[in-house]
Design a protein around this motif. Structure first.
Motif, PDB file in Angstrom:
ATOM      1  N   THR A  95      31.946  38.835  48.368  1.00  0.00           N
ATOM      2  CA  THR A  95      34.066  37.782  47.742  1.00  0.00           C
ATOM      3  C   THR A  95      33.669  38.820  46.856  1.00  0.00           C
ATOM      4  O   THR A  95      34.862  38.337  45.986  1.00  0.00           O
ATOM      5  CB  THR A  95      33.109  36.587  47.817  1.00  0.00           C
ATOM      6  N   ALA A  96      33.158  40.026  47.061  1.00  0.00           N
ATOM      7  CA  ALA A  96      33.581  41.145  45.491  1.00  0.00           C
ATOM      8  C   ALA A  96      34.331  41.649  46.082  1.00  0.00           C
ATOM      9  O   ALA A  96      34.570  42.455  46.830  1.00  0.00           O
ATOM     10  CB  ALA A  96      32.544  41.953  45.444  1.00  0.00           C
ATOM     11  N   PRO A  97      35.329  42.755  44.643  1.00  0.00           N
ATOM     12  CA  PRO A  97      36.093  42.915  45.255  1.00  0.00           C
ATOM     13  C   PRO A  97      36.004  44.054  45.718  1.00  0.00           C
ATOM     14  O   PRO A  97      34.835  44.638  45.413  1.00  0.00           O
ATOM     15  CB  PRO A  97      37.271  43.743  43.682  1.00  0.00           C
ATOM     16  N   ASN A  98      36.865  45.129  46.875  1.00  0.00           N
ATOM     17  CA  ASN A  98      36.086  46.187  47.564  1.00  0.00           C
ATOM     18  C   ASN A  98      37.001  47.379  47.457  1.00  0.00           C
ATOM     19  O   ASN A  98      37.004  48.287  48.250  1.00  0.00           O
ATOM     20  CB  ASN A  98      36.959  45.883  49.212  1.00  0.00           C
ATOM     21  N   SER A  99      37.436  47.327  46.099  1.00  0.00           N
ATOM     22  CA  SER A  99      38.321  48.425  45.443  1.00  0.00           C
ATOM     23  C   SER A  99      38.576  48.532  44.239  1.00  0.00           C
ATOM     24  O   SER A  99      37.783  47.701  43.742  1.00  0.00           O
ATOM     25  CB  SER A  99      39.685  49.428  45.822  1.00  0.00           C
ATOM     26  N   VAL A 100      37.954  49.379  43.695  1.00  0.00           N
ATOM     27  CA  VAL A 100      38.677  49.772  41.730  1.00  0.00           C
ATOM     28  C   VAL A 100      39.714  48.657  41.225  1.00  0.00           C
ATOM     29  O   VAL A 100      39.382  48.480  41.232  1.00  0.00           O
ATOM     30  CB  VAL A 100      38.421  51.229  41.469  1.00  0.00           C
ATOM     31  N   PHE A 101      40.145  49.134  42.118  1.00  0.00           N
ATOM     32  CA  PHE A 101      41.638  48.520  42.128  1.00  0.00           C
ATOM     33  C   PHE A 101      42.039  46.531  42.116  1.00  0.00           C
ATOM     34  O   PHE A 101      42.157  45.990  41.114  1.00  0.00           O
ATOM     35  CB  PHE A 101      43.440  49.190  43.459  1.00  0.00           C
ATOM     36  N   ALA A 102      40.898  46.390  43.511  1.00  0.00           N
ATOM     37  CA  ALA A 102      40.976  45.318  43.355  1.00  0.00           C
ATOM     38  C   ALA A 102      40.265  44.043  42.041  1.00  0.00           C
ATOM     39  O   ALA A 102      40.286  43.090  41.717  1.00  0.00           O
ATOM     40  CB  ALA A 102      40.178  44.945  44.848  1.00  0.00           C
ATOM     41  N   PHE A 103      39.465  45.761  41.736  1.00  0.00           N
ATOM     42  CA  PHE A 103      38.149  45.402  40.813  1.00  0.00           C
ATOM     43  C   PHE A 103      39.285  44.908  38.963  1.00  0.00           C
ATOM     44  O   PHE A 103      38.788  43.802  38.400  1.00  0.00           O
ATOM     45  CB  PHE A 103      37.297  46.217  40.369  1.00  0.00           C
ATOM     46  N   GLY A 104      39.947  45.571  39.392  1.00  0.00           N
ATOM     47  CA  GLY A 104      40.617  45.564  37.848  1.00  0.00           C
ATOM     48  C   GLY A 104      41.166  44.577  37.424  1.00  0.00           C
ATOM     49  O   GLY A 104      41.758  43.509  36.922  1.00  0.00           O
ATOM     50  N   GLN A 105      42.161  44.113  39.334  1.00  0.00           N
ATOM     51  CA  GLN A 105      42.868  42.660  39.305  1.00  0.00           C
ATOM     52  C   GLN A 105      42.153  42.060  38.857  1.00  0.00           C
ATOM     53  O   GLN A 105      42.866  40.613  38.459  1.00  0.00           O
ATOM     54  CB  GLN A 105      43.647  43.232  40.572  1.00  0.00           C
ATOM     55  N   SER A 106      40.587  41.979  39.398  1.00  0.00           N
ATOM     56  CA  SER A 106      39.940  40.129  39.228  1.00  0.00           C
ATOM     57  C   SER A 106      40.028  40.261  37.469  1.00  0.00           C
ATOM     58  O   SER A 106      39.716  38.494  37.480  1.00  0.00           O
ATOM     59  CB  SER A 106      38.839  40.356  39.930  1.00  0.00           C
ATOM     60  N   ALA A 133      42.246  40.757  35.628  1.00  0.00           N
ATOM     61  CA  ALA A 133      43.950  40.253  35.154  1.00  0.00           C
ATOM     62  C   ALA A 133      44.337  38.900  35.775  1.00  0.00           C
ATOM     63  O   ALA A 133      45.109  38.984  35.595  1.00  0.00           O
ATOM     64  CB  ALA A 133      44.989  41.534  35.574  1.00  0.00           C
ATOM     65  N   GLY A 134      43.358  38.620  36.459  1.00  0.00           N
ATOM     66  CA  GLY A 134      43.958  37.520  36.359  1.00  0.00           C
ATOM     67  C   GLY A 134      44.618  37.200  38.164  1.00  0.00           C
ATOM     68  O   GLY A 134      44.690  36.370  38.678  1.00  0.00           O
ATOM     69  N   ARG A 135      44.570  38.247  38.646  1.00  0.00           N
ATOM     70  CA  ARG A 135      45.311  38.512  39.974  1.00  0.00           C
ATOM     71  C   ARG A 135      44.451  38.714  41.606  1.00  0.00           C
ATOM     72  O   ARG A 135      43.641  39.132  41.302  1.00  0.00           O
ATOM     73  CB  ARG A 135      46.463  39.618  39.699  1.00  0.00           C
ATOM     74  N   GLY A 136      44.285  37.981  42.334  1.00  0.00           N
ATOM     75  CA  GLY A 136      43.767  38.516  42.891  1.00  0.00           C
ATOM     76  C   GLY A 136      43.065  37.233  43.638  1.00  0.00           C
ATOM     77  O   GLY A 136      42.486  37.433  44.904  1.00  0.00           O
TER      78      GLY A 136
END
Length: 171
Positions: free
Chosen positions: A155-166, A168-171
């Motif tokens: 369930t971990a983010p699959n990109s750096v952008f998704a990681f950053g969004q997690s 920021a509370g969006r994701g």
């Protein structure tokens, strides 16, 4: 006919198979180790025994040799006849041997008649009576395939952008 070490090793190996017939196919390498005979030599003998119908081979993992008939139906003469070659003298040897040829032919006939009365089962039972250790290992099984490996789910983010969004509370 000629009695040689081929006959002796073939009879010993067949007794080995008869002692272990309940365990399924016996690997020739195991017989070679127990009997103190080279594997390649036994392979040659077993090729002849197989052609004579005295043994059957099973290929692959868990394979080996089993008796081709019941031990009571295989005589020592069958084994010896399967592995020994006929000896035919030629030239000067033939002339010298002419004088004793009948004697040796008679001896061969007596020997084969006697060996025909000795079943493999009797030879195996004599070995058991002498206390020969027989390892009745469970029959070898075929190699089972490894269980299928399931891919890991994350369930971990699959990109750096998704990681950053997690963060920021969006994701």
């Amino acid at each position: 006919m000629r009695m040689s070490t081929k006959s002796r090793f073939a009879v010993q190996a067949m007794i080995d198979l008869a002692l272990r017939e309940r365990s399924g196919p016996v690997a020739l390498a195991q017989v070679a180790t127990r009997q103190g005979v080279s594997l390649s030599y036994l392979e040659q003998l077993f090729s002849r025994l197989r052609r004579a119908g005295l043994v059957e081979s099973t290929r692959g993992p868990g394979g080996g040799y089993t008796l081709g008939r019941r031990p009571a139906d295989i005589s020592a003469a069958d084994i010896v006849s399967a592995v020994e070659d006929e000896v035919h003298e030629t030239g000067a040897d033939a002339e010298r041997m002419q004088l004793t040829r009948e004697l040796w032919a008679d001896l061969d006939a007596v020997l084969l008649r006697h060996l025909a009365t000795v079943p493999l089962q009797q030879l195996a039972e004599e070995q058991r009576a002498k206390g020969v250790e027989v390892d009745h290992a469970a029959p070898r099984r075929m190699v089972e395939p490894a269980p299928a490996v399931r891919p890991l789910r994350s369930t971990a983010p699959n990109s750096v952008f998704a990681f950053g969004q997690s963060f920021a509370g969006r994701g």
